[in-house]
Design an enzyme around this catalytic site. Structure first.
Site, short mmCIF file in Angstrom:
data_model
loop_
_atom_site.label_atom_id
_atom_site.label_comp_id
_atom_site.label_asym_id
_atom_site.label_seq_id
_atom_site.Cartn_x
_atom_site.Cartn_y
_atom_site.Cartn_z
N ALA A 294 2.43 -5.58 -4.41
CA ALA A 294 3.04 -6.78 -5.00
C ALA A 294 4.48 -6.95 -4.50
O ALA A 294 4.91 -8.06 -4.17
CB ALA A 294 3.01 -6.68 -6.52
N THR B 212 -9.46 -8.47 -4.88
CA THR B 212 -8.44 -7.71 -5.59
C THR B 212 -8.50 -6.24 -5.20
O THR B 212 -9.24 -5.86 -4.28
CB THR B 212 -8.56 -7.94 -7.12
OG1 THR B 212 -7.43 -7.33 -7.76
CG2 THR B 212 -9.84 -7.36 -7.71
N ALA C 147 7.84 -0.74 -4.39
CA ALA C 147 7.53 -1.06 -2.99
C ALA C 147 6.02 -0.91 -2.76
O ALA C 147 5.58 -0.38 -1.74
CB ALA C 147 8.33 -0.18 -2.04
N GLY C 148 5.25 -1.40 -3.72
CA GLY C 148 3.80 -1.41 -3.56
C GLY C 148 3.36 -2.74 -2.97
O GLY C 148 4.16 -3.48 -2.38
N LEU D 152 6.82 -8.61 -13.01
CA LEU D 152 5.48 -9.00 -12.56
C LEU D 152 4.41 -8.61 -13.56
O LEU D 152 3.30 -9.13 -13.54
CB LEU D 152 5.18 -8.41 -11.16
CG LEU D 152 5.53 -9.38 -10.02
CD1 LEU D 152 7.00 -9.68 -9.97
CD2 LEU D 152 5.04 -8.86 -8.69
N LYS E 263 -7.55 -5.61 -0.79
CA LYS E 263 -6.70 -6.70 -0.28
C LYS E 263 -6.27 -6.51 1.17
O LYS E 263 -5.99 -7.49 1.86
CB LYS E 263 -5.46 -6.86 -1.17
CG LYS E 263 -5.76 -7.50 -2.52
CD LYS E 263 -4.48 -7.77 -3.28
CE LYS E 263 -4.78 -8.30 -4.66
NZ LYS E 263 -3.59 -8.68 -5.41
P1 NDP Z 1 1.07 -0.57 -6.44
O1 NDP Z 1 0.25 0.51 -7.00
O2 NDP Z 1 0.84 -1.02 -5.06
O3 NDP Z 1 2.63 -0.16 -6.57
C1 NDP Z 1 3.11 0.46 -7.73
C2 NDP Z 1 4.62 0.59 -7.65
O4 NDP Z 1 5.08 1.17 -8.87
C3 NDP Z 1 5.09 1.49 -6.53
O5 NDP Z 1 6.31 1.02 -6.04
C4 NDP Z 1 5.29 2.83 -7.23
O6 NDP Z 1 6.24 3.67 -6.61
C5 NDP Z 1 5.86 2.35 -8.55
N1 NDP Z 1 5.66 3.38 -9.56
C6 NDP Z 1 4.50 3.76 -10.13
N2 NDP Z 1 4.74 4.76 -11.02
C7 NDP Z 1 6.07 5.00 -11.01
C8 NDP Z 1 6.93 5.89 -11.70
N3 NDP Z 1 6.45 6.74 -12.63
N4 NDP Z 1 8.25 5.85 -11.43
C9 NDP Z 1 8.76 4.99 -10.54
N5 NDP Z 1 7.99 4.10 -9.84
C10 NDP Z 1 6.67 4.12 -10.07
O7 NDP Z 1 0.91 -1.79 -7.47
P2 NDP Z 1 1.15 -3.34 -7.19
O8 NDP Z 1 2.29 -3.49 -6.26
O9 NDP Z 1 -0.14 -3.97 -6.86
O10 NDP Z 1 1.54 -3.87 -8.64
C11 NDP Z 1 2.81 -3.60 -9.22
C12 NDP Z 1 2.91 -4.27 -10.57
O11 NDP Z 1 2.81 -5.69 -10.43
C13 NDP Z 1 1.77 -3.87 -11.50
O12 NDP Z 1 2.28 -3.58 -12.75
C14 NDP Z 1 0.87 -5.08 -11.56
O13 NDP Z 1 0.28 -5.20 -12.84
C15 NDP Z 1 1.84 -6.23 -11.31
N6 NDP Z 1 1.18 -7.37 -10.67
C16 NDP Z 1 1.17 -8.57 -11.32
C17 NDP Z 1 0.56 -9.66 -10.76
C18 NDP Z 1 0.54 -10.97 -11.50
O14 NDP Z 1 -0.29 -11.84 -11.19
N7 NDP Z 1 1.43 -11.17 -12.42
C19 NDP Z 1 -0.10 -9.59 -9.45
C20 NDP Z 1 -0.02 -8.29 -8.84
C21 NDP Z 1 0.60 -7.23 -9.44
P3 NDP Z 1 5.78 4.71 -5.48
O15 NDP Z 1 5.64 3.91 -4.22
O16 NDP Z 1 6.87 5.69 -5.41
O17 NDP Z 1 4.47 5.31 -5.90
#
Ligand code: NDP
Length: 468
Positions: free
Chosen positions: A137, A67, A134-135, A238, A71
């Site tokens: 996940a 995790t 666009a993270g 998610l 990853k």
């Molecule tokens: P990342 O940290 O890789 O990505 C976070 C994303 O959220 C980015 O696109 C980021 O944008 C955006 N973001 C964060 N803060 C803000 C804000 N204030 N305003 C606008 N956009 C924002 O996280 P993950 O991709 O790993 O996870 C994303 C979500 O998915 C999480 O909430 C996680 O809990 C959930 N998840 C659920 C899983 C499940 O099994 N159900 C598995 C994996 C994830 P920016 O690029 O601009 O920073």
């Protein structure tokens, strides 16, 4: 389980790992399938990642989950990688490969979400999808959309560059024919989050893949504008904590269907488990593990009493509620009010099956609403496996176990029990007890001897036994 010389080890590598729910999934399945294996979380620093992976292999660890934050970096320490994990650029599952002498990487996050949406009947083929975020996940979601033949994927992110990079990577993979279901090489369209108004299509399927709305910041949502939600047919968040995010609430308020992704979490674990142990986990076990996950993520402060008629669910339930300053809730009373009929009348008009269905509907409702209550249930309520699971979602389930003779003495004068209006009520009780006892045992967390008639004694033993 007892650990012995043959016990296998699996686990999770990450940092932090303290709050992981994966042991609930993996140890739960091993327990239910009687597979001799334990699953343990390991906190691993980035500098130690490679030696941790190599060391795990040397220690004969059967498989690992990976995790945050490892990853992507873990890929360098593997002897092989599954195509889908390679394309997504992230690995969350390591499968031992004796011939290659190391671990092969998979991405079961994507497969888990895919299994969830397929189960919910969501078909992406030919559809316009919007992904918020666009993270890590979100990238897996984009890949899944292309794999399942989505026509267009709008990828909206606060930081446009990140969306652009994912779109470029994925469109290139589609162009190179690397994604089986992808049918056009410019399907992924990167946008800034504020550009949502430019999306003209209706009936959108939206995946919420930002961290906005995650507990405890439950009142926020990345897009709040009603005009966007008018176009949304299905929303999948998610995030699974809270169970209903603000995003889901807004989707529903606009007539759409909304799902959280707790099942994604379950299925990513189950798919990893199946890869490691080369087994198929059957649905009954999955349902039980899912209930256990819900109990951990959404804990409820209720005590649920089950047992045969006359086992003391009402009498003792009221006494316990008073002692604990909790509310007392009687499911039969609630059903009578809801249906505007007595239980006897419901049996007479709708039959036993009709009554059982009402019980299931009521439990579904209560699983979302009840908190801080001592709940007395109808004697037949836990007979359906579905009800047994719902009762566990509601709270800690205590089976009040009482001898047949004691039951008979307690209920013989009571004319309100439809199932006892027969010539030989004692014989009927014996028959029903034989049938129901194993089902009560299956449905409960604790079996409690409730033969004593004195609520004060019952209360003291429940406390002394550490049950409440
Ligand atoms: P990342 O940290 O890789 O990505 C976070 C994303 O959220 C980015 O696109 C980021 O944008 C955006 N973001 C964060 N803060 C803000 C804000 N204030 N305003 C606008 N956009 C924002 O996280 P993950 O991709 O790993 O996870 C994303 C979500 O998915 C999480 O909430 C996680 O809990 C959930 N998840 C659920 C899983 C499940 O099994 N159900 C598995 C994996 C994830 P920016 O690029 O601009 O920073």
């Amino acid at each position: 389980m007892t650990i012995n010389g043959k016990t296998r080890l699996t686990g999770l590598i990450g940092n932090p790992v303290e709050h992981t729910l994966s042991p609930v999934i993996h140890n739960g399945i091993s327990d239910k399938m009687d597979i001799d294996c334990v699953y343990v979380p390991f906190k691993v620093e980035t500098e130690g990642l490679d030696s941790a992976i190599k060391g795990a292999y040397e220690l004969n660890v059967l498989g690992m989950n990976v995790t945050v934050p490892h990853k992507n970096d873990v890929i360098a320490s593997l002897v092989g990688i599954d195509d889908c994990a390679k394309h997504i650029g992230a690995v969350n599952t390591l499968v031992r490969d004796e011939e290659k002498g190391g671990y092969v990487g998979y991405n079961t996050d994507m497969l888990g979400l895919r299994r969830q949406i397929h189960e919910d009947g969501i078909n992406l083929n030919g559809r316009t999808v919007v992904i918020l975020g666009a993270g890590g996940a979100a990238k897996a979601v984009v890949y899944m959309c292309l794999l399942d033949g989505a026509d267009k994927v709008y990828l909206l992110n606060r930081t446009l560059d990140k969306a652009q990079k994912i779109a470029d990577d994925m469109n290139k993979l589609a162009k190179d024919g690397a994604i089986a279901g992808a049918n056009n090489c410019s399907a992924v369209i990167p946008c800034s989050i504020g550009d949502y108004a430019d999306i003209r299509e209706n009936n959108l399927i939206v995946f919420q893949a930002t961290s906005i709305g995650l507990f405890p910041n439950v009142d926020s949502c990345v897009i709040e504008d009603d005009s966007f939600y008018d176009k949304v047919e299905i929303g999948v968040d998610l995030i699974y904590n809270p169970a209903e995010t603000k995003f889901m609430q807004i989707v529903k308020a606009h007539g759409g269907k909304a799902y959280n992704a707790l099942k994604m979490l379950l299925y990513q674990g189950v798919i990893a488990y199946e890869l490691w142990h080369k087994v198929t986990v059957d649905n009954d076990i999955l349902e039980d593990i899912y209930v256990e996950l819900k109990r951990r993520v959404y804990p409820k402060d209720n005590i649920v009493l089950i047992g045969f008629m006359g086992s003391g669910k009402t009498t003792f339930g009221k006494a316990i509620a008073e002692k604990l300053s909790m509310k007392f809730f009687d499911t039969d009373e609630y059903i009578e009010q809801r249906e505007n009929m007595t239980i006897k009348e419901i049996f007479a008009t709708k039959g036993e099956e009709g009554f059982r269905q009402i019980e299931t509907d009521v439990l579904r409702e209560l699983a979302n609403t009840l908190d801080g209550c001592v709940v007395s249930t109808g004697g037949g309520m836990p007979l359906r496996i579905e009800n047994a699971r719902l009762l566990k979602e509601i709270g800690k389930v205590i089976y009040l176990n009482v001898a047949t003779q004691v039951i008979y003495e307690r209920v013989k004068e009571d004319g309100k029990r439809p199932l006892l209006q027969v010539e030989d009520p004692y014989g009927r009780i014996c028959e029903m007890m034989t049938e129901r006892k194993p089902l009560y045992e299956r449905a409960c967390d604790v079996i409690f001897d409730a033969n004593c008639n004195d609520p004060e004694v019952i209360w003291t033993s429940l406390k002394n036994d550490g049950i409440i």
